[in-house]
Design a protein around this motif. Sequence first.
Motif, PDB file in Angstrom:
ATOM      1  N   LEU A  27      11.127 -40.799  63.560  1.00  0.00           N
ATOM      2  CA  LEU A  27      10.265 -39.721  64.030  1.00  0.00           C
ATOM      3  C   LEU A  27       9.034 -39.698  63.140  1.00  0.00           C
ATOM      4  N   ALA A  28       7.846 -39.629  63.756  1.00  0.00           N
ATOM      5  CA  ALA A  28       6.607 -39.680  62.979  1.00  0.00           C
ATOM      6  C   ALA A  28       5.545 -38.789  63.607  1.00  0.00           C
ATOM      7  N   ALA A  29       4.564 -38.439  62.810  1.00  0.00           N
ATOM      8  CA  ALA A  29       3.346 -37.779  63.278  1.00  0.00           C
ATOM      9  C   ALA A  29       2.240 -38.814  63.154  1.00  0.00           C
ATOM     10  N   ARG A  30       1.566 -39.101  64.265  1.00  0.00           N
ATOM     11  CA  ARG A  30       0.503 -40.102  64.282  1.00  0.00           C
ATOM     12  C   ARG A  30      -0.821 -39.438  64.651  1.00  0.00           C
ATOM     13  N   PRO A  31      -1.926 -39.930  64.104  1.00  0.00           N
ATOM     14  CA  PRO A  31      -3.241 -39.395  64.488  1.00  0.00           C
ATOM     15  C   PRO A  31      -3.509 -39.668  65.968  1.00  0.00           C
ATOM     16  N   GLY A  32      -4.070 -38.675  66.646  1.00  0.00           N
ATOM     17  CA  GLY A  32      -4.446 -38.852  68.046  1.00  0.00           C
ATOM     18  C   GLY A  32      -3.868 -37.770  68.927  1.00  0.00           C
ATOM     19  N   GLY A  33      -3.902 -38.016  70.212  1.00  0.00           N
ATOM     20  CA  GLY A  33      -3.412 -37.038  71.176  1.00  0.00           C
ATOM     21  C   GLY A  33      -4.482 -36.016  71.515  1.00  0.00           C
ATOM     22  N   CYS A  34      -4.110 -35.019  72.272  1.00  0.00           N
ATOM     23  CA  CYS A  34      -5.043 -33.977  72.709  1.00  0.00           C
ATOM     24  C   CYS A  34      -5.515 -33.123  71.535  1.00  0.00           C
ATOM     25  N   SER A  35      -4.657 -32.964  70.547  1.00  0.00           N
ATOM     26  CA  SER A  35      -5.009 -32.229  69.336  1.00  0.00           C
ATOM     27  C   SER A  35      -5.187 -33.258  68.222  1.00  0.00           C
ATOM     28  N   GLU A  36      -4.877 -32.918  67.036  1.00  0.00           N
ATOM     29  CA  GLU A  36      -5.118 -33.789  65.883  1.00  0.00           C
ATOM     30  C   GLU A  36      -4.060 -34.882  65.710  1.00  0.00           C
ATOM     31  N   PHE A  37      -2.795 -34.542  65.992  1.00  0.00           N
ATOM     32  CA  PHE A  37      -1.674 -35.462  65.820  1.00  0.00           C
ATOM     33  C   PHE A  37      -0.787 -35.427  67.052  1.00  0.00           C
ATOM     34  N   PHE A  38       0.048 -36.468  67.205  1.00  0.00           N
ATOM     35  CA  PHE A  38       1.074 -36.438  68.242  1.00  0.00           C
ATOM     36  C   PHE A  38       2.391 -36.893  67.646  1.00  0.00           C
ATOM     37  N   TYR A  39       3.484 -36.469  68.280  1.00  0.00           N
ATOM     38  CA  TYR A  39       4.825 -36.836  67.847  1.00  0.00           C
ATOM     39  C   TYR A  39       5.160 -38.216  68.390  1.00  0.00           C
ATOM     40  N   ASP A  40       5.688 -39.076  67.539  1.00  0.00           N
ATOM     41  CA  ASP A  40       6.044 -40.432  67.928  1.00  0.00           C
ATOM     42  C   ASP A  40       7.522 -40.653  67.614  1.00  0.00           C
ATOM     43  N   THR A  66       4.338 -39.716  54.700  1.00  0.00           N
ATOM     44  CA  THR A  66       3.148 -39.034  55.207  1.00  0.00           C
ATOM     45  C   THR A  66       3.504 -38.099  56.347  1.00  0.00           C
ATOM     46  N   SER A  67       4.313 -38.584  57.289  1.00  0.00           N
ATOM     47  CA  SER A  67       4.700 -37.755  58.434  1.00  0.00           C
ATOM     48  C   SER A  67       5.509 -36.546  58.010  1.00  0.00           C
ATOM     49  N   LEU A  68       6.322 -36.699  56.973  1.00  0.00           N
ATOM     50  CA  LEU A  68       7.157 -35.590  56.534  1.00  0.00           C
ATOM     51  C   LEU A  68       6.313 -34.381  56.155  1.00  0.00           C
ATOM     52  N   ASN A  69       5.114 -34.616  55.632  1.00  0.00           N
ATOM     53  CA  ASN A  69       4.209 -33.505  55.309  1.00  0.00           C
ATOM     54  C   ASN A  69       3.882 -32.667  56.530  1.00  0.00           C
ATOM     55  N   TYR A  70       3.838 -33.297  57.704  1.00  0.00           N
ATOM     56  CA  TYR A  70       3.472 -32.599  58.945  1.00  0.00           C
ATOM     57  C   TYR A  70       4.678 -32.153  59.755  1.00  0.00           C
ATOM     58  N   LEU A  71       5.846 -32.726  59.462  1.00  0.00           N
ATOM     59  CA  LEU A  71       7.029 -32.461  60.282  1.00  0.00           C
ATOM     60  C   LEU A  71       8.081 -31.603  59.598  1.00  0.00           C
ATOM     61  N   ASN A  72       7.877 -31.243  58.350  1.00  0.00           N
ATOM     62  CA  ASN A  72       8.877 -30.449  57.644  1.00  0.00           C
ATOM     63  C   ASN A  72       9.085 -29.119  58.358  1.00  0.00           C
ATOM     64  N   GLY A 101       2.463 -30.329  74.945  1.00  0.00           N
ATOM     65  CA  GLY A 101       3.498 -30.029  73.966  1.00  0.00           C
ATOM     66  C   GLY A 101       3.803 -31.161  73.008  1.00  0.00           C
ATOM     67  N   ASN A 102       3.145 -32.310  73.167  1.00  0.00           N
ATOM     68  CA  ASN A 102       3.405 -33.452  72.300  1.00  0.00           C
ATOM     69  C   ASN A 102       2.318 -33.661  71.265  1.00  0.00           C
ATOM     70  N   SER A 103       1.311 -32.824  71.255  1.00  0.00           N
ATOM     71  CA  SER A 103       0.199 -32.970  70.345  1.00  0.00           C
ATOM     72  C   SER A 103      -0.015 -31.648  69.615  1.00  0.00           C
ATOM     73  N   PHE A 104      -0.441 -31.719  68.352  1.00  0.00           N
ATOM     74  CA  PHE A 104      -0.571 -30.509  67.552  1.00  0.00           C
ATOM     75  C   PHE A 104      -1.654 -30.646  66.499  1.00  0.00           C
ATOM     76  N   SER A 105      -2.097 -29.522  65.994  1.00  0.00           N
ATOM     77  CA  SER A 105      -3.054 -29.464  64.874  1.00  0.00           C
ATOM     78  C   SER A 105      -2.438 -28.630  63.770  1.00  0.00           C
ATOM     79  N   ILE A 106      -2.827 -28.955  62.552  1.00  0.00           N
ATOM     80  CA  ILE A 106      -2.401 -28.158  61.405  1.00  0.00           C
ATOM     81  C   ILE A 106      -3.638 -27.754  60.620  1.00  0.00           C
ATOM     82  N   SER A 107      -3.496 -26.757  59.757  1.00  0.00           N
ATOM     83  CA  SER A 107      -4.618 -26.385  58.896  1.00  0.00           C
ATOM     84  C   SER A 107      -4.641 -27.297  57.693  1.00  0.00           C
ATOM     85  N   HIS A 108      -5.808 -27.589  57.204  1.00  0.00           N
ATOM     86  CA  HIS A 108      -5.932 -28.497  56.049  1.00  0.00           C
ATOM     87  C   HIS A 108      -6.281 -27.703  54.822  1.00  0.00           C
TER      88      HIS A 108
END
Length: 108
Positions: A27-40, A66-72, A101-108
């Motif tokens: 399971l990973a978070a990858r750059p792209g999608g409708c928002s900033e990241f998408f689930y892979d 890297t993905s764990l930072n976004y998926l925790n 529902g497969n794409s998301f953004s987080i605050s930096h």
Amino acid sequence: MIHLSQAATTEIGRIKSKQQPNVLFRLAARPGGCSEFFYDMSFDKVIKVGDQVFDLDEIQVVIDATSLNYLNGLKVDYSEDLMGGGFRFHNPQAIATCGCGNSFSISH
């Protein structure tokens, strides 16, 4: 920590049974999608340097550092409706998600 619902565990197990023996669920978070990241989601035979492995019920989930930072804290569910079945992601770190529902953004 990542959480899989019983329905998600069952569906991942069903898909995994059609793969090569001894594959791991990645399971990973990858750059792209409708928002900033998408689930892979994929299957992999190799645990790479920096990967974390979680034993969740009968599924081993591999997540890169890297993905764990976004998926925790991510909760993964699976449900079927009139449009078919699909995984649903509930990410407490997401500040926005797109309609798919497969794409998301987080605050930096």
